[in-house]
Scaffold this motif. Structure first.
Motif, PDB file in Angstrom:
ATOM      1  N   ASP A  42     -11.792  13.793 -13.873  1.00  0.00           N
ATOM      2  CA  ASP A  42     -10.671  13.482 -14.975  1.00  0.00           C
ATOM      3  C   ASP A  42     -10.483  11.963 -14.955  1.00  0.00           C
ATOM      4  OD1 ASP A  42      -9.542  12.618 -12.711  1.00  0.00           O
ATOM      5  OD2 ASP A  42      -7.811  14.273 -12.567  1.00  0.00           O
ATOM      6  N   GLY A  43     -11.242  11.234 -14.436  1.00  0.00           N
ATOM      7  CA  GLY A  43     -11.201   9.765 -14.648  1.00  0.00           C
ATOM      8  C   GLY A  43      -9.883   9.182 -13.980  1.00  0.00           C
ATOM      9  N   LEU A  44      -9.017   9.940 -13.135  1.00  0.00           N
ATOM     10  CA  LEU A  44      -8.030   9.471 -12.429  1.00  0.00           C
ATOM     11  C   LEU A  44      -8.140   9.571 -10.923  1.00  0.00           C
ATOM     12  CD1 LEU A  44      -5.113  10.881 -14.998  1.00  0.00           C
ATOM     13  CD2 LEU A  44      -5.839   8.167 -14.443  1.00  0.00           C
ATOM     14  N   SER A  45      -8.282  11.034 -10.482  1.00  0.00           N
ATOM     15  CA  SER A  45      -8.411  11.099  -9.076  1.00  0.00           C
ATOM     16  C   SER A  45      -9.934  11.222  -8.762  1.00  0.00           C
ATOM     17  CB  SER A  45      -7.708  12.408  -8.579  1.00  0.00           C
ATOM     18  OG  SER A  45      -8.291  13.486  -9.565  1.00  0.00           O
ATOM     19  N   GLY A  56       2.567   8.822 -24.468  1.00  0.00           N
ATOM     20  CA  GLY A  56       1.333   8.281 -24.699  1.00  0.00           C
ATOM     21  C   GLY A  56       0.834   7.161 -23.841  1.00  0.00           C
ATOM     22  N   ALA A  57       1.636   7.188 -22.432  1.00  0.00           N
ATOM     23  CA  ALA A  57       0.881   6.251 -21.499  1.00  0.00           C
ATOM     24  C   ALA A  57       0.950   6.973 -19.998  1.00  0.00           C
ATOM     25  CB  ALA A  57       2.143   4.968 -21.378  1.00  0.00           C
ATOM     26  N   LEU A  58       0.177   6.508 -19.449  1.00  0.00           N
ATOM     27  CA  LEU A  58      -0.066   6.876 -18.066  1.00  0.00           C
ATOM     28  C   LEU A  58       0.972   6.324 -16.969  1.00  0.00           C
ATOM     29  CD1 LEU A  58      -1.658   8.474 -15.626  1.00  0.00           C
ATOM     30  CD2 LEU A  58      -2.982   6.452 -15.370  1.00  0.00           C
ATOM     31  N   TRP A  59       1.933   7.351 -16.386  1.00  0.00           N
ATOM     32  CA  TRP A  59       3.008   7.020 -15.571  1.00  0.00           C
ATOM     33  C   TRP A  59       2.778   7.480 -14.111  1.00  0.00           C
ATOM     34  CZ3 TRP A  59       7.335   3.780 -16.262  1.00  0.00           C
ATOM     35  CH2 TRP A  59       7.391   3.490 -17.577  1.00  0.00           C
ATOM     36  N   TYR A  60       3.043   6.365 -13.256  1.00  0.00           N
ATOM     37  CA  TYR A  60       2.932   6.931 -11.684  1.00  0.00           C
ATOM     38  C   TYR A  60       4.287   7.042 -11.240  1.00  0.00           C
ATOM     39  CZ  TYR A  60      -1.961   4.922 -11.713  1.00  0.00           C
ATOM     40  OH  TYR A  60      -3.127   4.819 -12.075  1.00  0.00           O
ATOM     41  N   TYR A  61       4.202   8.157 -10.227  1.00  0.00           N
ATOM     42  CA  TYR A  61       5.476   8.689  -9.863  1.00  0.00           C
ATOM     43  C   TYR A  61       5.354   8.672  -8.314  1.00  0.00           C
ATOM     44  CZ  TYR A  61       6.830  10.467 -14.160  1.00  0.00           C
ATOM     45  OH  TYR A  61       7.120  10.015 -15.702  1.00  0.00           O
ATOM     46  N   PRO A 114       0.938  -1.428  -0.036  1.00  0.00           N
ATOM     47  CA  PRO A 114      -0.077   0.029  -0.132  1.00  0.00           C
ATOM     48  C   PRO A 114       0.811   1.439   0.006  1.00  0.00           C
ATOM     49  CG  PRO A 114       0.081  -0.817   2.190  1.00  0.00           C
ATOM     50  CD  PRO A 114       0.817  -1.767   1.242  1.00  0.00           C
ATOM     51  N   ILE A 115       0.434   2.323  -0.714  1.00  0.00           N
ATOM     52  CA  ILE A 115       1.196   3.517  -0.892  1.00  0.00           C
ATOM     53  C   ILE A 115       0.240   4.629  -0.450  1.00  0.00           C
ATOM     54  CG2 ILE A 115       2.611   4.978  -2.227  1.00  0.00           C
ATOM     55  CD1 ILE A 115       3.313   2.672  -4.061  1.00  0.00           C
ATOM     56  N   HIS A 116       0.430   5.519   0.213  1.00  0.00           N
ATOM     57  CA  HIS A 116      -0.300   6.729   0.648  1.00  0.00           C
ATOM     58  C   HIS A 116      -0.765   7.458  -0.566  1.00  0.00           C
ATOM     59  CE1 HIS A 116      -2.413  10.059   2.744  1.00  0.00           C
ATOM     60  NE2 HIS A 116      -2.543   9.376   3.771  1.00  0.00           N
ATOM     61  N   PRO A 117      -2.073   7.884  -0.798  1.00  0.00           N
ATOM     62  CA  PRO A 117      -2.342   8.655  -2.240  1.00  0.00           C
ATOM     63  C   PRO A 117      -1.403   9.949  -2.311  1.00  0.00           C
ATOM     64  CG  PRO A 117      -4.207   7.855  -1.233  1.00  0.00           C
ATOM     65  CD  PRO A 117      -3.094   7.532  -0.102  1.00  0.00           C
ATOM     66  N   ASP A 118      -1.328  10.695  -0.928  1.00  0.00           N
ATOM     67  CA  ASP A 118      -0.487  11.758  -0.885  1.00  0.00           C
ATOM     68  C   ASP A 118       0.982  11.627  -1.415  1.00  0.00           C
ATOM     69  OD1 ASP A 118      -2.604  13.111   0.095  1.00  0.00           O
ATOM     70  OD2 ASP A 118      -1.660  12.908   2.190  1.00  0.00           O
ATOM     71  N   ASN A 119       1.603  10.507  -1.411  1.00  0.00           N
ATOM     72  CA  ASN A 119       2.839  10.127  -2.016  1.00  0.00           C
ATOM     73  C   ASN A 119       3.052   9.923  -3.694  1.00  0.00           C
ATOM     74  OD1 ASN A 119       4.004  10.960   0.377  1.00  0.00           O
ATOM     75  ND2 ASN A 119       3.789   8.785   1.062  1.00  0.00           N
ATOM     76  N   VAL A 120       1.898   9.986  -4.288  1.00  0.00           N
ATOM     77  CA  VAL A 120       1.714   9.457  -5.608  1.00  0.00           C
ATOM     78  C   VAL A 120       1.118  10.591  -6.420  1.00  0.00           C
ATOM     79  CG1 VAL A 120       0.549   7.698  -7.167  1.00  0.00           C
ATOM     80  CG2 VAL A 120       0.978   7.096  -4.786  1.00  0.00           C
ATOM     81  N   GLU A 121       2.036  10.636  -7.526  1.00  0.00           N
ATOM     82  CA  GLU A 121       1.443  11.412  -8.789  1.00  0.00           C
ATOM     83  C   GLU A 121       1.544  10.957 -10.116  1.00  0.00           C
ATOM     84  OE1 GLU A 121       4.531  14.735  -8.742  1.00  0.00           O
ATOM     85  OE2 GLU A 121       3.991  15.528  -6.751  1.00  0.00           O
ATOM     86  N   TRP A 122       0.734  11.526 -10.787  1.00  0.00           N
ATOM     87  CA  TRP A 122       0.758  10.768 -12.277  1.00  0.00           C
ATOM     88  C   TRP A 122       0.772  11.895 -13.598  1.00  0.00           C
ATOM     89  CZ3 TRP A 122      -2.928   9.791  -8.421  1.00  0.00           C
ATOM     90  CH2 TRP A 122      -4.026  10.608  -8.553  1.00  0.00           C
ATOM     91  N   LYS A 123       1.300  11.430 -14.345  1.00  0.00           N
ATOM     92  CA  LYS A 123       1.058  12.038 -15.659  1.00  0.00           C
ATOM     93  C   LYS A 123       1.153  11.329 -17.023  1.00  0.00           C
ATOM     94  CE  LYS A 123       6.130  13.344 -15.825  1.00  0.00           C
ATOM     95  NZ  LYS A 123       6.976  14.690 -15.856  1.00  0.00           N
ATOM     96  N   PHE A 124       0.957  11.927 -17.873  1.00  0.00           N
ATOM     97  CA  PHE A 124       0.930  11.204 -19.257  1.00  0.00           C
ATOM     98  C   PHE A 124       2.239  11.354 -19.769  1.00  0.00           C
ATOM     99  CE2 PHE A 124      -3.745  11.148 -18.716  1.00  0.00           C
ATOM    100  CZ  PHE A 124      -3.843   9.928 -19.036  1.00  0.00           C
TER     101      PHE A 124
END
Length: 244
Positions: free
Chosen positions: A50-53, A20-25, A7-17
């Motif tokens: 936005d379909g993500l958050s 052409g793919a969705l990546w999590y950081y 499990p990873i706390h959502p506050d420590n997760v970012e995402w961007k395209f």
């Protein structure tokens, strides 16, 4: 092959395209951001724009929750003052600040609070008493507080009787309200989890995840017995299956 789920706390997760793919950081303790492809992230999305958050339900409910909280504070002040609205004392002459303070203290000491209910009042020096009559019934205090519960139920799809509001609950409909809770509230959440788990963890296997919500859909003993009897008569169940 899957070895573990962390499990990873959502506050420590970012995402961007990217590309052409969705990546999590994932943000580490040292401040670095580790990129992780989407197939290695189990992300159960909530309802969002936005379909993500997903939306923050607490923020969505802030106004709805604020109404009954404000009504409760109003009720506490209302009944702490003997459920009596504000009173105005009208003096025929101009008063000094000390006279204002003395008259206020004398009047509140004599008439404020439940213990001073219906005490005989004596008004001197030609003063008049004016009551600002705003009754609790006129301010719809109970209706306002009940509406706050109903508003939360609308957004969360939780039946009102499970929030402690039994105004519309009867022996005839409360069972069906419980079935609606499983069908319209819990089942969409379970389906959301099942689809994400199946897509990310079991796509290359013959296994699939499924939440067992049968307890939420069980009727009363008489209804279950009648349903099983019909199935048994039509050959859908045998006697051992019925016992089980």
């Amino acid at each position: 092959r899957l070895r573990a789920i962390w499990p990873i706390h959502p506050d420590n997760v970012e995402w961007k395209f990217a590309e052409g793919a969705l990546w999590y950081y994932i943000r580490k303790r040292n401040g670095e951001k580790q990129p992780i492809p989407p197939e290695d992230i189990l992300h159960v999305r909530g309802i969002g724009g936005d379909g993500l958050s997903g939306y923050n339900l607490i923020e969505l409910l802030a106004d709805s929750l604020g109404i009954p909280i404000a009504a409760g504070q109003f009720a506490a002040r209302y009944f702490a003052n003997d459920a009596t609205p504000g009173v105005i004392l009208k003096h025929p002459r101009k008063l000094t600040p000390d006279a204002h303070k003395n008259i206020r203290a004398s009047f509140e000491d004599r008439h404020k609070g439940v213990s001073n209910s219906h005490v005989l009042g004596i008004i001197e020096e030609g003063m008049d008493v004016t009551t600002l009559d705003v009754k609790a019934s006129d301010s719809q205090l109970l209706e306002t507080r009940r509406f706050g519960v109903e508003e939360v139920c609308r957004i969360t799809r939780i039946p009102a009787h499970m929030m402690g509001d039994l105004q519309r609950a009867t022996f005839n409909n409360i069972e069906h309200q419980g079935l609606e809770f499983g069908k319209h509230c819990m089942r969409p959440h379970a389906r959301n989890w099942e689809q994400e788990l199946n897509r990310k963890l079991f796509a290359d296997t013959r296994q699939f995840p499924e939440f067992d919500l049968s307890e939420l859909y069980r009727g009363d003993a008489k209804s279950r017995a009648e349903a099983n009897q019909i199935k048994f008569q039509n050959g859908v169940l045998d006697i051992d299956e019925w016992r089980r």
